[in-house]
Scaffold this motif. Structure first.
Motif, PDB file in Angstrom:
ATOM      1  N   SER A  19      43.532  18.207 -13.541  1.00  0.00           N
ATOM      2  CA  SER A  19      43.854  18.352 -12.121  1.00  0.00           C
ATOM      3  C   SER A  19      42.604  18.300 -11.253  1.00  0.00           C
ATOM      4  N   PHE A  20      41.602  17.526 -11.688  1.00  0.00           N
ATOM      5  CA  PHE A  20      40.378  17.410 -10.907  1.00  0.00           C
ATOM      6  C   PHE A  20      40.657  16.764  -9.555  1.00  0.00           C
ATOM      7  N   TYR A  21      41.618  15.840  -9.521  1.00  0.00           N
ATOM      8  CA  TYR A  21      41.962  15.136  -8.283  1.00  0.00           C
ATOM      9  C   TYR A  21      43.347  15.518  -7.756  1.00  0.00           C
ATOM     10  N   SER A  22      43.901  16.607  -8.252  1.00  0.00           N
ATOM     11  CA  SER A  22      45.229  17.019  -7.813  1.00  0.00           C
ATOM     12  C   SER A  22      45.297  18.537  -7.734  1.00  0.00           C
ATOM     13  N   ASN A  23      46.405  19.037  -7.224  1.00  0.00           N
ATOM     14  CA  ASN A  23      46.580  20.470  -7.033  1.00  0.00           C
ATOM     15  C   ASN A  23      47.962  20.868  -7.545  1.00  0.00           C
ATOM     16  N   PRO A  24      48.069  21.089  -8.860  1.00  0.00           N
ATOM     17  CA  PRO A  24      49.387  21.401  -9.410  1.00  0.00           C
ATOM     18  C   PRO A  24      49.880  22.765  -8.921  1.00  0.00           C
TER      19      PRO A  24
ATOM     20  N   GLU B 183      53.847  25.121  -8.798  1.00  0.00           N
ATOM     21  CA  GLU B 183      55.091  25.213  -9.553  1.00  0.00           C
ATOM     22  C   GLU B 183      56.031  24.051  -9.220  1.00  0.00           C
ATOM     23  N   ASN B 184      56.422  23.335 -10.255  1.00  0.00           N
ATOM     24  CA  ASN B 184      57.382  22.233 -10.173  1.00  0.00           C
ATOM     25  C   ASN B 184      56.899  21.021  -9.391  1.00  0.00           C
ATOM     26  N   SER B 185      55.605  20.911  -9.125  1.00  0.00           N
ATOM     27  CA  SER B 185      55.107  19.719  -8.431  1.00  0.00           C
ATOM     28  C   SER B 185      53.612  19.569  -8.626  1.00  0.00           C
ATOM     29  N   ILE B 186      53.121  18.376  -8.348  1.00  0.00           N
ATOM     30  CA  ILE B 186      51.690  18.089  -8.382  1.00  0.00           C
ATOM     31  C   ILE B 186      51.338  17.414  -7.073  1.00  0.00           C
ATOM     32  N   ARG B 187      50.383  17.947  -6.352  1.00  0.00           N
ATOM     33  CA  ARG B 187      50.026  17.425  -5.045  1.00  0.00           C
ATOM     34  C   ARG B 187      48.602  16.891  -5.030  1.00  0.00           C
ATOM     35  N   PHE B 188      48.372  15.963  -4.149  1.00  0.00           N
ATOM     36  CA  PHE B 188      47.046  15.365  -4.009  1.00  0.00           C
ATOM     37  C   PHE B 188      46.044  16.402  -3.516  1.00  0.00           C
ATOM     38  N   SER B 189      44.820  16.320  -4.036  1.00  0.00           N
ATOM     39  CA  SER B 189      43.736  17.160  -3.564  1.00  0.00           C
ATOM     40  C   SER B 189      42.478  16.311  -3.409  1.00  0.00           C
ATOM     41  N   SER B 190      41.816  16.445  -2.278  1.00  0.00           N
ATOM     42  CA  SER B 190      40.578  15.692  -2.039  1.00  0.00           C
ATOM     43  C   SER B 190      39.338  16.559  -2.179  1.00  0.00           C
ATOM     44  N   SER B 191      39.507  17.791  -2.655  1.00  0.00           N
ATOM     45  CA  SER B 191      38.386  18.733  -2.678  1.00  0.00           C
ATOM     46  C   SER B 191      37.235  18.260  -3.556  1.00  0.00           C
ATOM     47  N   ASN B 192      37.520  17.463  -4.574  1.00  0.00           N
ATOM     48  CA  ASN B 192      36.462  16.981  -5.468  1.00  0.00           C
ATOM     49  C   ASN B 192      36.075  15.526  -5.221  1.00  0.00           C
ATOM     50  N   GLU B 193      36.602  14.952  -4.164  1.00  0.00           N
ATOM     51  CA  GLU B 193      36.212  13.584  -3.830  1.00  0.00           C
ATOM     52  C   GLU B 193      34.831  13.594  -3.173  1.00  0.00           C
ATOM     53  N   LYS B 194      34.003  12.649  -3.561  1.00  0.00           N
ATOM     54  CA  LYS B 194      32.664  12.554  -2.996  1.00  0.00           C
ATOM     55  C   LYS B 194      32.709  11.998  -1.577  1.00  0.00           C
TER      56      LYS B 194
END
Length: 319
Positions: free
Chosen positions: A132-137, A139-150
């Motif tokens: 989940s380096f590029y996502s934010n799991p 409960e019952n879903s996985i969402r996009f996360s940009s926190s680790n994007e350069k």
């Protein structure tokens, strides 16, 4: 002055040549394969490999044995990376959720060998240890996360193409309303590869990103810290107006001296701007902002309809 002009031409030529080793088809397949590995491969999705750096180096070096062989090397690089064994997280998806999910493109890849296609299919159809380096799991879903994007401050042709790939794949894998678009999201990638390839400066980049965001046709889409008026024009009208039946009604004054010089008054009805109807003029600017219906398109037009870099416009209408 001659030296400055020469340097400017030289710089533009260098930026143009950076990606000339790749065809548009090469870049299209590279963007899709790179994104799939980013989100599904255990080592990459866990952040164990600098996946941006892999792409940037490939774009800089160019394909030594063809784009297909280069993507095979990407898989090898990912497979050599270390990753952690993770407990299986079964986020079930119903048929409604899966309407956005289509991996049939893997079988249609022209640049990738059959064995590599099988490997890509296996990564997706039998996912294991996906991180989940590029996502934010949740409960019952996985969402996009940009926190680790350069974040890249440097300007280069490779970085701009990387950013197109990052934006496109984020929508491809995480945007829930992709199925509502009037056009295929694959077609958007094909459309914007030559646009991003032709970027020469930051203003070109801002223009490309605004147009790309508008492709989402979503009123809720916004671009933070974007200098929109550097793209559509920093100058505007000296009057306040309303749009009525496809015409502009002058309803107030912002700069009395300029109004008087232009022989404009409150109550004037403007029917054309620089020879184009008001509706055509709205269409000229509408490609720079996202809207899901005509009401929002009309609302946004108040901000951009008279935006320009030119100090004067030719207006036609009825007094």
């Amino acid at each position: 002055m001659k030296y400055i002009a020469f340097f400017s031409v030289f710089l533009t030529t260098m930026l143009s040549a950076q990606l000339s080793k790749f065809s548009d088809r090469d870049l299209y397949e590279m963007g899709k394969v790179w994104g799939l590995i980013k989100y599904y491969h255990p080592a990459v999705s866990q952040g164990k490999i600098d996946w941006d750096a892999v792409l940037l180096q490939s774009l800089k070096d160019g394909p030594k044995s063809g784009a297909g062989e280069m993507m095979v090397q990407w898989l090898a690089t990912a497979d050599q990376g270390k990753f952690e064994g993770l407990a299986k997280n079964d986020n079930g998806c119903d048929s409604i959720t899966l309407r956005n999910f289509d991996i049939s493109w893997i079988g249609k890849l022209k640049k990738v060998a059959p064995e590599s296609k099988k490997r890509l299919l296996n990564i997706v159809t039998e996912p294991k240890n996906v991180g989940s380096f590029y996502s934010n799991p949740i409960e019952n879903s996985i969402r996009f996360s940009s926190s680790n994007e350069k974040v890249y401050d440097k300007f280069s042709a490779e970085i701009k193409m990387l950013e197109l790939f990052r934006i496109w794949n984020a929508i491809e894998y995480f945007y829930p309303y992709k199925y509502l678009l009037d056009h295929g999201w694959d077609d958007v990638l094909k459309k914007y590869i030559p646009v991003f390839r032709s970027i020469r400066n930051e203003q070109d980049y801002r223009s490309a990103v605004m147009r790309l965001a508008a492709e989402l046709q979503d009123t809720h889409v916004g671009i933070e810290n974007t200098f929109q008026y550097d793209v559509v024009g920093k100058l505007s009208s000296p009057f306040i107006f309303q749009i009525v039946d496809g015409k502009v009604l002058v309803t107030g004054i912002k700069d009395e001296a300029k109004m008087k010089k232009a022989n404009l008054e409150v109550g004037d009805l403007i029917t054309k701007i620089n020879g184009r109807s008001i509706l055509k003029s709205m269409d000229d600017k509408s490609g720079y902002f996202a809207y899901s219906n005509d009401a929002v398109k009309l609302r946004e037009a108040y901000s951009y309809l008279f935006s320009s870099e030119e100090p004067a416009m030719v207006l036609e209408g009825i007094k």
